[in-house]
Motif scaffolding. Structure first.
Motif, mmCIF file in Angstrom:
data_model
loop_
_atom_site.group_PDB
_atom_site.id
_atom_site.type_symbol
_atom_site.label_atom_id
_atom_site.label_comp_id
_atom_site.label_asym_id
_atom_site.label_seq_id
_atom_site.Cartn_x
_atom_site.Cartn_y
_atom_site.Cartn_z
ATOM 1 N N PRO C 20 12.171 13.112 -39.091
ATOM 2 C CA PRO C 20 11.474 12.584 -40.193
ATOM 3 C C PRO C 20 9.652 12.646 -39.960
ATOM 4 O O PRO C 20 9.320 13.671 -38.407
ATOM 5 N N GLU C 21 8.748 12.945 -40.892
ATOM 6 C CA GLU C 21 7.805 13.231 -40.765
ATOM 7 C C GLU C 21 6.643 12.566 -40.431
ATOM 8 O O GLU C 21 5.213 12.277 -39.595
ATOM 9 N N VAL C 22 7.411 10.845 -40.595
ATOM 10 C CA VAL C 22 6.492 9.785 -40.167
ATOM 11 C C VAL C 22 7.124 9.235 -40.082
ATOM 12 O O VAL C 22 7.791 8.333 -40.765
ATOM 13 N N VAL C 23 7.352 7.986 -38.573
ATOM 14 C CA VAL C 23 7.640 6.951 -38.124
ATOM 15 C C VAL C 23 6.238 6.026 -38.244
ATOM 16 O O VAL C 23 5.427 5.898 -37.152
ATOM 17 N N CYS C 24 6.852 4.670 -38.867
ATOM 18 C CA CYS C 24 5.767 3.551 -38.699
ATOM 19 C C CYS C 24 6.817 2.336 -37.069
ATOM 20 O O CYS C 24 8.195 2.377 -37.843
ATOM 21 N N SER C 69 5.925 8.014 -47.750
ATOM 22 C CA SER C 69 7.064 8.136 -48.685
ATOM 23 C C SER C 69 7.169 8.960 -49.971
ATOM 24 O O SER C 69 6.948 9.937 -50.906
ATOM 25 N N ALA C 70 5.972 8.043 -50.755
ATOM 26 C CA ALA C 70 4.834 8.433 -51.804
ATOM 27 C C ALA C 70 4.427 10.090 -51.872
ATOM 28 O O ALA C 70 4.164 10.363 -52.678
ATOM 29 N N THR C 71 3.818 10.265 -50.692
ATOM 30 C CA THR C 71 3.187 11.293 -49.747
ATOM 31 C C THR C 71 3.773 12.962 -50.041
ATOM 32 O O THR C 71 3.975 14.049 -49.617
ATOM 33 N N GLY C 72 4.890 12.399 -50.588
ATOM 34 C CA GLY C 72 6.330 13.442 -49.986
ATOM 35 C C GLY C 72 6.749 13.763 -48.163
ATOM 36 O O GLY C 72 7.777 14.419 -47.849
ATOM 37 N N ALA C 73 6.725 12.823 -47.656
ATOM 38 C CA ALA C 73 6.946 12.745 -46.455
ATOM 39 C C ALA C 73 8.110 12.401 -46.350
ATOM 40 O O ALA C 73 8.062 11.055 -46.669
ATOM 41 N N ARG C 74 9.430 12.309 -45.386
ATOM 42 C CA ARG C 74 9.947 11.739 -44.983
ATOM 43 C C ARG C 74 9.887 10.585 -44.147
ATOM 44 O O ARG C 74 9.316 10.976 -43.132
ATOM 45 N N THR C 75 10.417 9.374 -44.140
ATOM 46 C CA THR C 75 9.796 8.532 -43.545
ATOM 47 C C THR C 75 11.004 7.718 -43.296
ATOM 48 O O THR C 75 11.756 7.593 -43.375
ATOM 49 N N TYR C 76 11.005 6.766 -41.539
ATOM 50 C CA TYR C 76 11.342 5.694 -40.871
ATOM 51 C C TYR C 76 10.440 4.496 -40.367
ATOM 52 O O TYR C 76 9.885 5.171 -39.949
ATOM 53 N N GLU C 154 18.063 9.924 -50.163
ATOM 54 C CA GLU C 154 16.940 10.795 -51.171
ATOM 55 C C GLU C 154 17.050 11.640 -52.752
ATOM 56 O O GLU C 154 16.400 11.914 -52.987
ATOM 57 N N GLN C 155 18.779 11.242 -52.222
ATOM 58 C CA GLN C 155 19.124 11.759 -53.257
ATOM 59 C C GLN C 155 19.399 10.428 -54.913
ATOM 60 O O GLN C 155 19.183 11.045 -55.910
ATOM 61 N N GLU C 182 21.474 21.457 -34.764
ATOM 62 C CA GLU C 182 21.548 22.087 -35.680
ATOM 63 C C GLU C 182 23.299 21.051 -37.018
ATOM 64 O O GLU C 182 22.770 22.041 -37.964
ATOM 65 N N GLN C 183 23.724 20.458 -35.822
ATOM 66 C CA GLN C 183 24.651 19.219 -36.890
ATOM 67 C C GLN C 183 23.788 18.401 -38.293
ATOM 68 O O GLN C 183 24.109 18.987 -39.122
ATOM 69 N N VAL C 184 23.055 18.365 -37.689
ATOM 70 C CA VAL C 184 22.544 17.386 -38.613
ATOM 71 C C VAL C 184 21.365 18.104 -40.112
ATOM 72 O O VAL C 184 21.244 17.806 -41.069
ATOM 73 N N ASP C 185 20.615 19.302 -39.303
ATOM 74 C CA ASP C 185 20.228 20.077 -40.119
ATOM 75 C C ASP C 185 20.974 20.697 -41.249
ATOM 76 O O ASP C 185 20.976 20.668 -42.794
ATOM 77 N N ALA C 186 22.644 21.120 -40.599
ATOM 78 C CA ALA C 186 23.310 21.725 -42.250
ATOM 79 C C ALA C 186 23.879 20.706 -43.096
ATOM 80 O O ALA C 186 23.487 20.956 -44.140
ATOM 81 N N PHE C 187 23.815 18.855 -43.053
ATOM 82 C CA PHE C 187 23.897 18.606 -43.251
ATOM 83 C C PHE C 187 23.294 17.646 -43.950
ATOM 84 O O PHE C 187 23.497 17.368 -45.346
ATOM 85 N N LEU C 188 21.839 17.517 -43.669
ATOM 86 C CA LEU C 188 20.450 17.080 -44.438
ATOM 87 C C LEU C 188 19.960 18.040 -44.641
ATOM 88 O O LEU C 188 18.992 18.560 -43.923
ATOM 89 N N PRO C 189 19.482 18.447 -45.968
ATOM 90 C CA PRO C 189 18.275 19.092 -46.648
ATOM 91 C C PRO C 189 17.312 18.741 -46.376
ATOM 92 O O PRO C 189 16.551 17.942 -45.925
ATOM 93 N N ALA C 190 15.653 19.679 -46.412
ATOM 94 C CA ALA C 190 14.508 19.054 -46.715
ATOM 95 C C ALA C 190 14.543 17.747 -48.004
ATOM 96 O O ALA C 190 14.626 18.788 -48.958
ATOM 97 N N PHE C 191 13.563 17.676 -47.613
ATOM 98 C CA PHE C 191 13.097 16.381 -48.551
ATOM 99 C C PHE C 191 12.767 16.941 -49.493
ATOM 100 O O PHE C 191 11.415 17.812 -50.254
ATOM 101 N N GLU C 192 13.019 16.463 -51.070
ATOM 102 C CA GLU C 192 12.478 17.313 -51.942
ATOM 103 C C GLU C 192 12.390 16.041 -52.712
ATOM 104 O O GLU C 192 13.200 15.214 -53.829
#
Lengths: 356, 194, 417
Positions: C20-24, C69-76, C154-155, C182-192
């Motif tokens: 995540p890029e931003v966590v509140c 999220s509206a600025t394109g950051a994966r947010t949690y 994200e989909q 690594e497993q997570v990276d393989a399953f979860l692509p970058a946020f588009e």
């Protein structure tokens, strides 16, 4: 009052309103012109929006955002609270915003701005700056917790409050910024205390200063250059910044739409709205009153104060309002010396061109 | 399944004890689940924590009403809270006390209960001897392992070492081992593991 | 990696591996260990390129998530109970704007009376806000669901809340195979992002929409959740292939294929029910349990198929629609419309009251013996309630209900054990 700098041959030019350059922009060097004077200004809030004739907020928003866009080279994102500005600028399916703009809720514009700034930071895009904006209701009342939180964290956001002193969008109801004695839909001139009561309300700029954030300023739409300079100065700094802009609302105040600038000028010249700058919680710059105007000259132009005049004028209330203005003048040092004749007359006398 | 219920007071490490027990079991390749009752856990208030250990996945999440083992960190709870409620007939009881079962007024329970399954132990003193502090939880885990034979002392020590920084872990491990030996020699061991 | 770990921490680690890029963060029991865990990971640098915002309220938390999220950051973010309610306005805003925020809800009761323990009233109160709602049965599933949630969100451009029982799961130390980075990276692509606040290409987000277009926009939200009905099982199947274990999906049945009586439930209680089902099956009772994983979107077809052959359905829920009865059961009934069977609603576990195997056994036996009415409150102390109702009836200032009932209960020092 100012003089144009230049060589010995250059003409001495005197402007009627010192410090604002509202007259004679074409006589100035391009760099000294206001942002608004430039044809290539970004026009962040472009024409076609549905604001009322004479809307002070539309004017203030355009002034402020265009200045911010110039200061940031067009790299700006705006988060807007619910309110007049949001409603009249985005009548679906149109939008008059020419910059990236988001509206979420009424009370969360500062927090949304915080989130935008955080995302930009996480992405290493801190070259893009963030402005949050809203009216007095959205900023002082329902959005206050979020505003204070943004200040407290020193998030890199400039928050601008367009203060027209009531909840205008919903029909002119009283807010924490409504001045004493003013009529609103729920502070009508009925009963013994006509209009809004004395002894309430928040001074948001002072509260912002108490958070000791890097930059706090107040401004009005009567002084374009001052407003632009403040926005640009704010953009030179990082961290939480706050600008509180006085914006008359002809409809809500019962004023003539052609009086918007005049009212903004008068509110400063009466002392009712101190115009100042503060850095890190300390008052650093005060915009002096050129010539003090009695509050009555300001109040009588607005039907929201009409109940103070007429057959049975409420001179007692007007005196209290005057006392508030005098208190501001004393507190902020808004007059050099109340007894001095105004600058214009003195300077004209000195130059030999005016009455002796 | 081995169901352990731990009674203590806030600040004595009852919650940590359950966690450590579960980690010890995990290190032995078993499934384990540890959780406390949740409340206003102010220091001194009665606290109960639970640990289930099994060879297969543990699906239930209810509190343990019928434990196979009880660890009581604070003897002042004995006559204040129903610590023995639901204890199964072959259950183990380990009480932190310098007194004997009889001196604690628990003779009846001691008599009716299966021999070799109930023990008191001066865990606070043992803890103080080895760690300089009066937290009896790790020591009692060693004692419990010894009493029940259901866990190895090595696993207990490994769990302690994983959880605490070296100097603290060392003292607690030593105390646990001491308690383990005390409990092993004092009672007859039952072979079955959970 | 296989760990014996506190549920909250397993979630924190897994969320961190989702990059995540931003966590509140705003604290509320019983979610605190999650946000604390993430804070540690940010500070040590294990989770980098992440802004950790300590906001001033849950309302601010969700609002900052919206901006981010509206600025394109994966947010949690994470919350529970009162906090979820406090951000209610923002929840609707986030889903209405189609922002793929993921949030953990550590299920907890809603006051008054104030109660910090587990039940589902918080997430149930927001079942219609437009968020996808997934319910974890175990801490393993809770961790896994967060990765799946980001994928899903994200989909389809909808926010997703992952619900896990407060305390019962969050504070339990259990065996969890925490997905590797690594497993997570393989399953979860970058946020588009589908929409983005970007000076290079300005857009207006959040304009007013009038009667001429509002219905269409709202319909789209529903349509997206209908898409999720297909996506959720797809993602779960992919997960199963990648990780070798079942996690998520729309629902999961246990011994329901030939069952005459099927119990329906969500969350951790499913495990306890499975134990009870096994016990009863040993005695030859035909019973099974259907665990719902996705509550929104509600898998009407799948529920109908799973329950249609049963004679009796007992919906066990940890929430209550005051004034009418069951919440989950109302949705289940919708799925079963036209099918004749005996339906029972059982409200259990409110405010953290433990649901014991013993009580369940008695309950299911009552159901099978047709001793169960349409609405039952499991383990209700009717006597106490009657007494309080009498007091009210007598009139005058009878005092606050909770005070009177607590007095009847007596002050208990050590919880209900």
């Amino acid at each position: 009052m100012t003089e144009r700098s230049g060589g010995e041959d250059s003409q001495q030019v005197r402007f009627y309103q010192s410090g604002t350059f509202v007259v004679g922009n074409r006589l100035l060097d391009p760099e000294q012109r206001s942002v608004q004077a430039h044809t290539e200004r970004s026009n962040s809030l472009t024409s076609g929006h549905r604001a009322c004739q004479g809307c002070g907020e539309a004017l203030g928003a355009r002034y402020a955002l265009d200045a911010a866009m110039r200061a940031t080279g067009g790299k700006l994102i705006a988060a807007n609270a619910t309110g007049c500005l949001e409603v009249f600028s985005t009548p679906f399916p149109e939008s008059s915003w020419q910059l990236p703009w988001i509206h979420s809720l009424f009370g969360n514009a500062p927090a949304v701005a915080t989130g935008v700034a955080a995302a930009l930071k996480a992405k290493g895009r801190e070259d893009v700056r963030v402005v949050g904006q809203g009216g007095d209701g959205g900023t002082l009342d329902i959005g206050f917790a979020c505003l204070s939180g943004m200040f407290e964290r020193n998030d890199d956001v400039l928050f601008i409050c367009y203060d027209n002193e009531a909840y205008m969008n919903t029909g002119v109801q009283r807010s924490g910024a409504t001045p004493p004695a003013a009529r609103t839909a729920n502070t009508k001139p009925l009963g013994d205390n006509p209009g809004n009561v004395f002894g309430q309300g928040k001074n948001a700029p002072l509260i912002a200063m108490a958070h000791e954030i890097p930059y706090v300023a107040t401004a009005t739409v009567a002084e374009l250059r001052d407003l632009e300079a403040k926005v640009e100065r704010a953009m030179e700094v990082r961290g939480a910044r706050y600008i509180h802009i006085f914006v008359p609302c002809p409809l809500g105040w019962g004023a003539e739409s052609c009086d918007t600038i005049r009212l903004a000028r008068l509110v400063k010249e009466t002392g009712l709205f101190p115009v100042f700058e503060a850095l890190d919680g300390e008052l650093t710059e005060v915009s002096k009153i050129r010539r003090q105007v009695p509050v009555i000259d300001y109040l009588k132009l607005q039907r929201r104060y009409a109940h103070l005049f007429g057959d049975e004028p409420r001179t007692d209330i007007i005196e209290r309002i005057q006392a508030d203005a005098d208190r501001n003048i004393r507190r902020f040092g808004l007059l050099d010396d109340p007894a001095e004749p105004d600058d214009t007359m003195r300077l004209l006398a000195e130059s030999g061109r005016g009455p002796q | 399944m081995l169901r352990v219920r731990i009674h203590g007071r806030g600040g004595q490490g009852a919650v940590t004890a359950a966690e450590l027990l579960s980690v010890a079991a995990f290190r032995e390749g078993r499934h384990a689940q540890a959780f406390p009752t949740f409340g206003s856990e102010r220091t001194g208030a009665p606290v109960v924590s639970f640990c289930r250990i099994d060879t297969t996945e543990i699906r239930t999440h209810e509190p343990i009403a019928e434990p196979d083992g009880l660890i009581i960190l604070d003897p002042t709870l004995l006559h204040q809270v129903d610590v023995f409620g639901g204890l199964r007939p072959h259950g183990y009881i380990l009480i932190n006390s310098t007194r004997s079962i009889a001196e604690l007024g628990l003779s009846e329970l001691g008599d009716s209960h299966e021999t070799g399954r109930m023990l008191t132990m001066p865990a606070t003193d043992i803890a103080h001897e080895h760690t300089g502090r009066k937290l009896p939880n790790a020591v009692l885990l060693g004692g419990f392992a010894g009493l029940t034979g259901q866990l190895s002392i090595d696993s207990i020590e490994a769990a302690i070492s994983e959880r605490f920084p070296a100097p603290v872990a060392e003292g607690n491990c030593a105390g646990a081992r001491a308690a383990f030996e005390l409990a092993s020699t004092a009672e007859v061991q039952e072979a079955a593991r959970a | 990696m296989l760990e014996q770990i506190e549920g909250s921490l397993a979630v924190a680690k897994t969320v961190a591996r989702c990059r995540p890029e931003v966590v509140c963060a705003y604290p509320i029991s019983p979610q605190t260990h999650i946000v604390e865990g993430i804070s540690d990971l940010v500070r040590t640098g294990e989770l980098d390129h992440c802004e950790y915002l300590m906001v001033e309220s849950e309302f601010a938390a969700m609002s900052a998530c919206i901006g981010s999220s509206a600025t394109g950051a994966r947010t949690y973010t994470a919350t529970a109970s009162q906090g979820l309610l406090y951000m209610a306005e923002a929840l609707y805003n986030a889903s209405g704007l189609g922002l793929p925020i993921v949030m953990t809800v550590a299920n907890r009761a809603i006051g008054a009376p104030i109660n910090i323990w587990n039940d589902h009233s918080d997430s149930m109160s927001q079942r219609d806000c437009g968020w996808v709602q997934l319910y974890a049965e175990t801490n393993q599933e809770a961790a896994d669901l967060h990765v799946q949630a980001f994928r899903l969100a994200e989909q389809i451009s909808l926010p997703v809340m992952v619900c896990m029982d407060g305390f019962i799961l969050t504070h339990a130390h259990e065996r969890v195979d925490v997905p590797d980075a690594e497993q997570v990276d393989a399953f979860l692509p970058a946020f588009e992002p589908r929409q983005l606040l970007d000076p290079a290409d300005p857009v207006t987000i959040g304009a007013m929409v009038g009667p001429e277009a509002f219905t269409e926009v709202k319909y789209l939200a529903h349509a997206k959740q209908m898409q999720a009905l297909d996506l959720i099982p797809q993602i779960a199947a992919e997960w199963s292939d990648a990780f070798g274990r079942e996690s998520g999906g729309l629902l999961r049945g246990y011994r329901i294929d030939d069952a005459e009586t099927i119990v329906v439930a969500l969350g951790s209680v499913i495990g306890t029910i499975e134990d009870t089902v096994d016990e009863m099956r040993e005695r030859g009772v035909s019973i099974g349990v259907l665990g719902l994983k996705s509550f929104r979107p509600f898998p009407l077809e799948e529920v109908r198929e799973a329950l249609g052959g049963a004679r009796r359905v007992v919906v066990l829920e940890k929430a209550l629609a005051v004034g009418v009865g069951g919440i989950v059961s109302a949705n289940v009934r919708m799925a079963l419309s036209g099918i004749q069977l005996h339906g029972h609603t059982v409200v259990a576990g409110l405010g953290g009251r433990p649901i014991t195997g013993k009580s369940l056994l008695g309950l299911f036996e009552d159901a099978i013996a047709d001793r169960l009415g349409p609405l039952t409150f499991l383990d209700l102390d009717s006597e106490r309630v009657e007494r309080e109702l009498e007091r009210m009836h007598e009139g005058g200032a009878s005092g606050p209900h909770e005070q009177n009932i607590l007095r009847d209960v007596g002050v208990v020092a050590g919880g209900s054990h």
